[in-house]
Design an enzyme around this catalytic site. Structure first.
Site, PDB file in Angstrom:
ATOM      1  N   ARG A 211      32.414 -50.940  32.470  1.00 40.45           N
ATOM      2  CA  ARG A 211      32.377 -51.756  31.265  1.00 40.45           C
ATOM      3  C   ARG A 211      32.538 -53.237  31.588  1.00 40.45           C
ATOM      4  NH1 ARG A 211      36.646 -48.613  27.591  1.00 40.45           N
ATOM      5  NH2 ARG A 211      37.423 -50.750  27.556  1.00 40.45           N
TER       6      ARG A 211
ATOM      7  N   ARG B 290      43.831 -57.762  29.660  1.00 41.50           N
ATOM      8  CA  ARG B 290      44.065 -56.646  28.735  1.00 41.50           C
ATOM      9  C   ARG B 290      45.482 -56.094  28.879  1.00 41.50           C
ATOM     10  NH1 ARG B 290      39.512 -52.989  30.587  1.00 41.50           N
ATOM     11  NH2 ARG B 290      40.342 -51.339  29.292  1.00 41.50           N
TER      12      ARG B 290
ATOM     13  N   ARG C 137      46.987 -51.552  17.043  1.00 43.37           N
ATOM     14  CA  ARG C 137      47.165 -52.250  18.313  1.00 43.37           C
ATOM     15  C   ARG C 137      48.116 -53.433  18.163  1.00 43.37           C
ATOM     16  NH1 ARG C 137      42.946 -50.482  21.644  1.00 43.37           N
ATOM     17  NH2 ARG C 137      42.208 -51.934  23.185  1.00 43.37           N
TER      18      ARG C 137
ATOM     19  N   ARG D  86      37.184 -46.652  36.967  1.00 50.43           N
ATOM     20  CA  ARG D  86      36.647 -45.941  35.805  1.00 50.43           C
ATOM     21  C   ARG D  86      35.161 -46.230  35.606  1.00 50.43           C
ATOM     22  NH1 ARG D  86      39.893 -45.809  30.218  1.00 50.43           N
ATOM     23  NH2 ARG D  86      39.186 -47.917  29.802  1.00 50.43           N
TER      24      ARG D  86
ATOM     25  N   LYS E  31      44.232 -42.367  26.826  1.00 44.30           N
ATOM     26  CA  LYS E  31      44.145 -42.037  25.394  1.00 44.30           C
ATOM     27  C   LYS E  31      42.826 -41.347  25.058  1.00 44.30           C
ATOM     28  CE  LYS E  31      44.658 -46.345  24.044  1.00 44.30           C
ATOM     29  NZ  LYS E  31      44.853 -47.083  25.300  1.00 44.30           N
TER      30      LYS E  31
HETATM   31  P1  ADP Z   1      41.214 -50.091  26.344  1.00 44.11           P
HETATM   32  O1  ADP Z   1      40.663 -49.235  27.416  1.00 44.11           O
HETATM   33  O2  ADP Z   1      41.552 -51.474  26.779  1.00 44.11           O
HETATM   34  O3  ADP Z   1      42.306 -49.418  25.571  1.00 44.11           O
HETATM   35  P2  ADP Z   1      39.395 -49.936  24.056  1.00 44.11           P
HETATM   36  O4  ADP Z   1      38.148 -49.238  24.356  1.00 44.11           O
HETATM   37  O5  ADP Z   1      40.400 -49.246  23.194  1.00 44.11           O
HETATM   38  O6  ADP Z   1      39.999 -50.405  25.429  1.00 44.11           O
HETATM   39  O7  ADP Z   1      39.088 -51.351  23.367  1.00 44.11           O
HETATM   40  C1  ADP Z   1      38.226 -52.293  23.976  1.00 44.11           C
HETATM   41  C2  ADP Z   1      38.383 -53.648  23.312  1.00 44.11           C
HETATM   42  O8  ADP Z   1      38.078 -53.552  21.910  1.00 44.11           O
HETATM   43  C3  ADP Z   1      39.785 -54.233  23.342  1.00 44.11           C
HETATM   44  O9  ADP Z   1      40.030 -54.916  24.539  1.00 44.11           O
HETATM   45  C4  ADP Z   1      39.755 -55.164  22.126  1.00 44.11           C
HETATM   46  O10 ADP Z   1      39.047 -56.357  22.403  1.00 44.11           O
HETATM   47  C5  ADP Z   1      38.946 -54.375  21.131  1.00 44.11           C
HETATM   48  N1  ADP Z   1      39.785 -53.518  20.264  1.00 44.11           N
HETATM   49  C6  ADP Z   1      39.781 -52.147  20.222  1.00 44.11           C
HETATM   50  N2  ADP Z   1      40.653 -51.685  19.318  1.00 44.11           N
HETATM   51  C7  ADP Z   1      41.251 -52.777  18.769  1.00 44.11           C
HETATM   52  C8  ADP Z   1      42.263 -52.972  17.780  1.00 44.11           C
HETATM   53  N3  ADP Z   1      42.854 -51.927  17.161  1.00 44.11           N
HETATM   54  N4  ADP Z   1      42.622 -54.247  17.479  1.00 44.11           N
HETATM   55  C9  ADP Z   1      42.043 -55.295  18.086  1.00 44.11           C
HETATM   56  N5  ADP Z   1      41.091 -55.184  19.016  1.00 44.11           N
HETATM   57  C10 ADP Z   1      40.697 -53.950  19.367  1.00 44.11           C
END
Ligand code: ADP
Ligand code: ZN
Length: 215
Positions: free
Chosen positions: A162, A173, A88, A127, A13
């Site tokens: 990360r 996740r 999400r 990553r 994404k």
């Molecule tokens: P990923 O690579 O898992 O898609 P992101 O960078 O989008 O990771 O998000 C990292 C973390 O931030 C998630 O695991 C969650 O804890 C939190 N997070 C991000 N966006 C949301 C959301 N829309 N609702 C709830 N938690 C979120």
């Protein structure tokens, strides 16, 4: 363009969003990046979010809606925006719908980036992300390594793995994704605005989105 990007962690994404911003000046809005910025800056929001994030759990909906309610009103969203990592959960999607109606904004599409699970797992463990919060370039030790190991090509900062990219957090996740986020595909299909694309190549995803928008 005004898009929602859906897809499992590691589906690409962020990479696709960055490519799309270069096409028409739409802004990428990544709730993950916003939250990581808050954690680093040590704000109240960051303190509240950190525990959930490190464990690979979702941050509570109310917190996210507070952030996004403000973010979508900022001036730079007028040109277009790419929602990366939001919504999400079904409640977030429902609240977003109400919010957008209230501010008179119409989305073009919700794009589902489909990638096989083994590819996802491989991508997440390899990553690396630039630790400079103004850069946040994404690399991959196998498919897209930095020229100098551990150093960002673009800004010279360190590239890091990360906290939520340990094997345990990754598997949590992915589970959270299946349970809470995967149902959004059906939600947006029901809204008549879903585009599903095979996301093994980011270039192909960008092309499919451009074709979808032209229709
Ligand atoms: P990923 O690579 O898992 O898609 P992101 O960078 O989008 O990771 O998000 C990292 C973390 O931030 C998630 O695991 C969650 O804890 C939190 N997070 C991000 N966006 C949301 C959301 N829309 N609702 C709830 N938690 C979120
Ligand atoms: Zn960098």
């Amino acid at each position: 363009m005004k898009l929602i990007l859906l897809g499992a962690p590691g589906a690409g994404k962020g990479t696709v969003a960055k490519m799309l911003t270069e096409l028409d000046g739409s802004v990428q809005i990544s709730t993950g990046d916003i939250l990581r910025g808050a954690v680093k800056a040590g704000t109240d929001l960051g303190k509240e979010a950190k525990g959930y994030m490190d464990a690979g759990d979702l941050v509570p909906d109310a917190l996210i809606m507070g952030i996004m309610g403000e973010r979508l009103l900022e001036k730079d969203c007028e040109k277009g925006f790419l929602l990366d990592g939001f919504p999400r959960t079904i409640p977030q999607a429902e609240e977003l719908k109400v919010l957008l109606e209230k501010i008179g904004v119409t989305l073009d599409m919700a794009v589902s980036l489909d990638v096989p699970r083994d590819v996802i797992l491989d991508r997440l463990t390899t990553r690396r992300t630039c630790e400079n919060s103004d850069c946040q370039a994404i690399y991959n030790t196998k498919s897209n390594p930095t020229k100098v190991e551990g150093i960002c090509d673009k800004c010279g900062s360190k590239t890091i793995q990360r906290d939520d990219e340990t094997e345990e957090a990754i598997s949590n996740r992915l589970e959270t994704y299946q349970e809470k986020t995967a149902p959004l595909v059906g939600f947006y299909e029901g809204e008549g605005m879903l585009l599903s694309v095979n996301a093994t190549s980011s270039d192909a995803v960008v092309k499919a989105i451009q074709d979808g928008l032209a229709k």
